[in-house]
Design a protein around this motif. Structure first.
Motif, PDB file in Angstrom:
ATOM      1  N   LEU A  94     -40.902   9.178   7.941  1.00 37.27           N
ATOM      2  CA  LEU A  94     -41.184  10.592   7.667  1.00 37.27           C
ATOM      3  C   LEU A  94     -42.222  10.716   6.553  1.00 37.27           C
ATOM      4  O   LEU A  94     -43.169  11.512   6.661  1.00 37.27           O
ATOM      5  CB  LEU A  94     -39.906  11.345   7.292  1.00 37.27           C
ATOM      6  CG  LEU A  94     -40.073  12.842   7.020  1.00 37.27           C
ATOM      7  CD1 LEU A  94     -40.598  13.582   8.249  1.00 37.27           C
ATOM      8  CD2 LEU A  94     -38.755  13.452   6.551  1.00 37.27           C
ATOM      9  N   LEU A  95     -42.086   9.924   5.493  1.00 35.67           N
ATOM     10  CA  LEU A  95     -43.070   9.944   4.414  1.00 35.67           C
ATOM     11  C   LEU A  95     -44.458   9.609   4.953  1.00 35.67           C
ATOM     12  O   LEU A  95     -45.425  10.310   4.657  1.00 35.67           O
ATOM     13  CB  LEU A  95     -42.688   8.963   3.305  1.00 35.67           C
ATOM     14  CG  LEU A  95     -43.726   8.767   2.198  1.00 35.67           C
ATOM     15  CD1 LEU A  95     -43.981  10.060   1.433  1.00 35.67           C
ATOM     16  CD2 LEU A  95     -43.287   7.659   1.244  1.00 35.67           C
ATOM     17  N   ASN A  96     -44.561   8.572   5.753  1.00 35.65           N
ATOM     18  CA  ASN A  96     -45.856   8.174   6.305  1.00 35.65           C
ATOM     19  C   ASN A  96     -46.443   9.265   7.191  1.00 35.65           C
ATOM     20  O   ASN A  96     -47.635   9.564   7.107  1.00 35.65           O
ATOM     21  CB  ASN A  96     -45.739   6.863   7.083  1.00 35.65           C
ATOM     22  CG  ASN A  96     -45.529   5.678   6.178  1.00 35.65           C
ATOM     23  OD1 ASN A  96     -45.805   5.720   4.989  1.00 35.65           O
ATOM     24  ND2 ASN A  96     -44.998   4.607   6.738  1.00 35.65           N
ATOM     25  N   PHE A  97     -45.616   9.878   8.023  1.00 42.33           N
ATOM     26  CA  PHE A  97     -46.102  10.944   8.906  1.00 42.33           C
ATOM     27  C   PHE A  97     -46.639  12.117   8.087  1.00 42.33           C
ATOM     28  O   PHE A  97     -47.748  12.617   8.335  1.00 42.33           O
ATOM     29  CB  PHE A  97     -45.009  11.421   9.866  1.00 42.33           C
ATOM     30  CG  PHE A  97     -45.460  12.592  10.680  1.00 42.33           C
ATOM     31  CD1 PHE A  97     -46.217  12.399  11.830  1.00 42.33           C
ATOM     32  CD2 PHE A  97     -45.185  13.893  10.285  1.00 42.33           C
ATOM     33  CE1 PHE A  97     -46.683  13.481  12.571  1.00 42.33           C
ATOM     34  CE2 PHE A  97     -45.648  14.979  11.020  1.00 42.33           C
ATOM     35  CZ  PHE A  97     -46.391  14.773  12.167  1.00 42.33           C
ATOM     36  N   VAL A  98     -45.851  12.573   7.128  1.00 46.54           N
ATOM     37  CA  VAL A  98     -46.232  13.736   6.327  1.00 46.54           C
ATOM     38  C   VAL A  98     -47.488  13.425   5.504  1.00 46.54           C
ATOM     39  O   VAL A  98     -48.408  14.244   5.407  1.00 46.54           O
ATOM     40  CB  VAL A  98     -45.049  14.179   5.432  1.00 46.54           C
ATOM     41  CG1 VAL A  98     -45.469  15.238   4.442  1.00 46.54           C
ATOM     42  CG2 VAL A  98     -43.904  14.697   6.300  1.00 46.54           C
ATOM     43  N   LYS A  99     -47.544  12.236   4.948  1.00 50.57           N
ATOM     44  CA  LYS A  99     -48.711  11.821   4.168  1.00 50.57           C
ATOM     45  C   LYS A  99     -49.967  11.792   5.043  1.00 50.57           C
ATOM     46  O   LYS A  99     -51.013  12.315   4.652  1.00 50.57           O
ATOM     47  CB  LYS A  99     -48.443  10.438   3.576  1.00 50.57           C
ATOM     48  CG  LYS A  99     -49.461   9.953   2.608  1.00 50.57           C
ATOM     49  CD  LYS A  99     -49.003   8.580   2.070  1.00 50.57           C
ATOM     50  CE  LYS A  99     -49.712   8.196   0.815  1.00 50.57           C
ATOM     51  NZ  LYS A  99     -49.203   6.919   0.274  1.00 50.57           N
ATOM     52  N   GLU A 100     -49.862  11.201   6.229  1.00 45.48           N
ATOM     53  CA  GLU A 100     -51.006  11.155   7.146  1.00 45.48           C
ATOM     54  C   GLU A 100     -51.458  12.553   7.537  1.00 45.48           C
ATOM     55  O   GLU A 100     -52.646  12.838   7.612  1.00 45.48           O
ATOM     56  CB  GLU A 100     -50.661  10.337   8.385  1.00 45.48           C
ATOM     57  CG  GLU A 100     -50.596   8.851   8.135  1.00 45.48           C
ATOM     58  CD  GLU A 100     -50.173   8.046   9.357  1.00 45.48           C
ATOM     59  OE1 GLU A 100     -49.770   8.644  10.388  1.00 45.48           O
ATOM     60  OE2 GLU A 100     -50.238   6.813   9.276  1.00 45.48           O
ATOM     61  N   LYS A 101     -50.494  13.436   7.766  1.00 49.20           N
ATOM     62  CA  LYS A 101     -50.840  14.807   8.147  1.00 49.20           C
ATOM     63  C   LYS A 101     -51.540  15.532   6.992  1.00 49.20           C
ATOM     64  O   LYS A 101     -52.539  16.219   7.196  1.00 49.20           O
ATOM     65  CB  LYS A 101     -49.586  15.559   8.591  1.00 49.20           C
ATOM     66  CG  LYS A 101     -49.883  16.927   9.155  1.00 49.20           C
ATOM     67  CD  LYS A 101     -48.705  17.490   9.896  1.00 49.20           C
ATOM     68  CE  LYS A 101     -49.039  18.868  10.378  1.00 49.20           C
ATOM     69  NZ  LYS A 101     -49.016  19.012  11.794  1.00 49.20           N
ATOM     70  N   ALA A 102     -51.037  15.356   5.783  1.00 50.15           N
ATOM     71  CA  ALA A 102     -51.634  16.015   4.617  1.00 50.15           C
ATOM     72  C   ALA A 102     -53.050  15.515   4.351  1.00 50.15           C
ATOM     73  O   ALA A 102     -53.912  16.282   3.924  1.00 50.15           O
ATOM     74  CB  ALA A 102     -50.766  15.780   3.380  1.00 50.15           C
ATOM     75  N   LEU A 103     -53.294  14.241   4.621  1.00 44.60           N
ATOM     76  CA  LEU A 103     -54.602  13.653   4.339  1.00 44.60           C
ATOM     77  C   LEU A 103     -55.574  13.739   5.508  1.00 44.60           C
ATOM     78  O   LEU A 103     -56.693  13.254   5.427  1.00 44.60           O
ATOM     79  CB  LEU A 103     -54.421  12.188   3.916  1.00 44.60           C
ATOM     80  CG  LEU A 103     -53.601  11.984   2.642  1.00 44.60           C
ATOM     81  CD1 LEU A 103     -53.376  10.501   2.383  1.00 44.60           C
ATOM     82  CD2 LEU A 103     -54.261  12.648   1.443  1.00 44.60           C
ATOM     83  N   GLY A 104     -55.145  14.343   6.619  1.00 46.69           N
ATOM     84  CA  GLY A 104     -56.017  14.496   7.779  1.00 46.69           C
ATOM     85  C   GLY A 104     -56.141  13.251   8.636  1.00 46.69           C
ATOM     86  O   GLY A 104     -56.970  13.200   9.544  1.00 46.69           O
ATOM     87  N   VAL A 105     -55.329  12.245   8.376  1.00 52.14           N
ATOM     88  CA  VAL A 105     -55.391  10.997   9.126  1.00 52.14           C
ATOM     89  C   VAL A 105     -54.979  11.217  10.584  1.00 52.14           C
ATOM     90  O   VAL A 105     -55.558  10.611  11.494  1.00 52.14           O
ATOM     91  CB  VAL A 105     -54.503   9.917   8.463  1.00 52.14           C
ATOM     92  CG1 VAL A 105     -54.426   8.657   9.302  1.00 52.14           C
ATOM     93  CG2 VAL A 105     -55.029   9.602   7.063  1.00 52.14           C
ATOM     94  N   THR A 106     -54.032  12.086  10.824  1.00 48.32           N
ATOM     95  CA  THR A 106     -53.557  12.363  12.178  1.00 48.32           C
ATOM     96  C   THR A 106     -54.709  12.782  13.078  1.00 48.32           C
ATOM     97  O   THR A 106     -54.868  12.267  14.189  1.00 48.32           O
ATOM     98  CB  THR A 106     -52.472  13.461  12.151  1.00 48.32           C
ATOM     99  OG1 THR A 106     -51.440  13.067  11.245  1.00 48.32           O
ATOM    100  CG2 THR A 106     -51.872  13.692  13.517  1.00 48.32           C
ATOM    101  N   GLU A 107     -55.557  13.700  12.585  1.00 48.48           N
ATOM    102  CA  GLU A 107     -56.689  14.173  13.371  1.00 48.48           C
ATOM    103  C   GLU A 107     -57.721  13.064  13.590  1.00 48.48           C
ATOM    104  O   GLU A 107     -58.301  12.953  14.659  1.00 48.48           O
ATOM    105  CB  GLU A 107     -57.356  15.381  12.696  1.00 48.48           C
ATOM    106  CG  GLU A 107     -56.512  16.644  12.701  1.00 48.48           C
ATOM    107  CD  GLU A 107     -55.459  16.671  11.605  1.00 48.48           C
ATOM    108  OE1 GLU A 107     -55.517  15.860  10.661  1.00 48.48           O
ATOM    109  OE2 GLU A 107     -54.537  17.508  11.707  1.00 48.48           O
ATOM    110  N   VAL A 108     -57.950  12.247  12.577  1.00 51.02           N
ATOM    111  CA  VAL A 108     -58.899  11.140  12.703  1.00 51.02           C
ATOM    112  C   VAL A 108     -58.425  10.167  13.784  1.00 51.02           C
ATOM    113  O   VAL A 108     -59.192   9.771  14.660  1.00 51.02           O
ATOM    114  CB  VAL A 108     -59.084  10.401  11.355  1.00 51.02           C
ATOM    115  CG1 VAL A 108     -59.866   9.112  11.531  1.00 51.02           C
ATOM    116  CG2 VAL A 108     -59.756  11.310  10.338  1.00 51.02           C
ATOM    117  N   LEU A 109     -57.161   9.788  13.729  1.00 50.25           N
ATOM    118  CA  LEU A 109     -56.623   8.850  14.721  1.00 50.25           C
ATOM    119  C   LEU A 109     -56.654   9.452  16.123  1.00 50.25           C
ATOM    120  O   LEU A 109     -57.008   8.760  17.087  1.00 50.25           O
ATOM    121  CB  LEU A 109     -55.211   8.420  14.344  1.00 50.25           C
ATOM    122  CG  LEU A 109     -55.089   7.622  13.041  1.00 50.25           C
ATOM    123  CD1 LEU A 109     -53.633   7.317  12.745  1.00 50.25           C
ATOM    124  CD2 LEU A 109     -55.923   6.365  13.072  1.00 50.25           C
TER     125      LEU A 109
END
Length: 122
Positions: A94-109
């Motif tokens: 959950l921490l990794n998911f939320v962190k990735e979402k906050a940093l825009g990593v989800t969209e990049v991936l």
């Protein structure tokens, strides 16, 4: 399995309901299902998840209050206190998911993955 671990797993299964997400001093604040306000952070090799219960203000209000002190009606859960490997892994995921979402990593991936050919065998 404890109720909090079950709730964390439910949030992961329904991750599309986690929005918005903000970062403040290495703590990630998020709202689940447009009504439940949470934060998650790593503290001394532990993952701490906090629920801001009975808080009618906005997520930004919670963040401001947290910045200047404690927030009333907060319940915090420690991954290490759950005493199972599954609990720690769920909190960490959950921490990794939320962190990735906050940093825009989800969209990049998602953007990179969208470039894949359908022929690629993985």
């Amino acid at each position: 399995m404890s109720r909090i671990v079950t709730a964390v797993n439910a949030m992961l299964i329904n991750a599309n309901k986690i929005d918005p997400v903000f970062e403040q001093q290495e703590e990630f604040f998020f709202q689940y299902d447009k009504k439940h306000k949470w934060s998650i952070c790593e503290v001394n090799s532990d993952v701490v998840l906090s629920l801001y219960a009975k808080n009618d203000g906005s997520l930004e209000d919670v963040m401001r209050s947290r910045l200047f002190g404690s927030v009333p009606n907060t319940v915090s859960y420690s991954a290490n206190d759950q005493a199972t490997k599954e609990a720690w892994e769920s909190f960490q995921e959950l921490l990794n998911f939320v962190k990735e979402k906050a940093l825009g990593v989800t969209e990049v991936l998602d953007d990179i993955i969208a470039d894949l050919d359908d022929d690629i065998p993985f």
